[in-house]
Scaffold this active site. Structure first.
Site, mmCIF file in Angstrom:
data_model
loop_
_atom_site.group_PDB
_atom_site.id
_atom_site.type_symbol
_atom_site.label_atom_id
_atom_site.label_comp_id
_atom_site.label_asym_id
_atom_site.label_seq_id
_atom_site.Cartn_x
_atom_site.Cartn_y
_atom_site.Cartn_z
ATOM 1 N N CYS A 173 0.822 -1.220 0.000
ATOM 2 C CA CYS A 173 0.000 0.000 0.000
ATOM 3 C C CYS A 173 0.852 1.265 0.000
ATOM 4 C CB CYS A 173 -0.936 -0.010 1.195
ATOM 5 S SG CYS A 173 -0.080 -0.155 2.786
ATOM 6 N N ARG A 174 2.156 1.104 -0.142
ATOM 7 C CA ARG A 174 3.125 2.213 -0.176
ATOM 8 C C ARG A 174 3.360 2.832 1.204
ATOM 9 N NH1 ARG A 174 2.327 -0.153 -4.315
ATOM 10 N NH2 ARG A 174 2.569 0.670 -6.430
#
Length: 216
Positions: A173-174
């Site tokens: 999800c960074r």
């Protein structure tokens, strides 16, 4: 003529320290599924007989064919796909296994097991397992840190289930935080330790030894 390139040294296969052992790997829906393919490969190289079962969501990330190629065995994906007439829900597999590894263990699957919900093959096999079960969680950091997820983790741990990870690190999800699936080598090392070190293997949850009555 240029000198011939030196031949690389021969690659020695891993020592089959787990030869004769049987492990079930339950794969749940997460981008971390690709790491579990490496786990299965490494376990097979150590001599383990690996049987993989997958949720529907897991098959969106990695196909059953991948795990069939790596394990050399049929992958189980459906509660109602009859393979053995004497084991209609595949739970007999856990009676022949030394250990069941759930990886990646998603927050959805963990919550199902806490509540006894068994509407997919992985959750059903965990709740009916005759062998010890260990979870390797993988999820978004906010999911892992959520009070409900932490409560579910604590409940399963209190019952005697074991956990490998999750780790801190870069997530799909960074974000950076807790929830990253443990590295495949670390998962395999812990499985080896459980199956080889004296007293390291936990007892199956929900199974209690019944003492034989003393004879008069």
């Amino acid at each position: 003529m240029p000198d011939a390139l030196p031949k690389p040294p021969p690659v020695q296969p891993p020592t089959p320290v787990l030869k004769g052992r049987e492990i079930i790997v339950g794969v749940c829906g997460s981008i971390a599924c690709y790491k579990v393919a490496d786990v299965v490969s490494k376990l097979v190289q150590l001599g383990v007989g690996v049987t993989v079962c997958m949720t529907d969501s897991a098959q969106k990330f990695v196909t059953p064919l991948t795990f069939e190629a790596l394990s050399g065995r049929k992958v189980h994906t459906d509660l109602f796909n009859l393979v053995d007439p004497g084991d209609t829900q595949h739970i007999g597999l856990t009676e022949r296994a030394d250990l069941m590894l759930v990886a990646p263990a998603t927050t959805n699957t963990i919550a199902k097991i806490v509540t006894g919900l068994t509407d997919d093959l992985v959750s059903l096999m965990v709740c009916a397992a005759a062998c010890p079960v260990v979870f390797a969680p993988a999820m978004n950091s906010r999911m892992w840190d959520h009070p409900v997820a932490q409560e579910n983790y604590a409940k399963l741990a209190a019952l005697g289930y074991r956990f490998i990870g999750p780790e801190l690190g870069w997530l799909a999800c960074r974000n950076v935080g807790a929830g990253r699936l443990a590295e495949s080598a670390d998962i395999v090392d812990e499985v080896v330790r459980m199956l080889t070190a004296p007293g390291a293997l936990p007892a199956p949850v929900g199974h209690h030894l019944v003492e034989e009555p003393d004879e008069d």
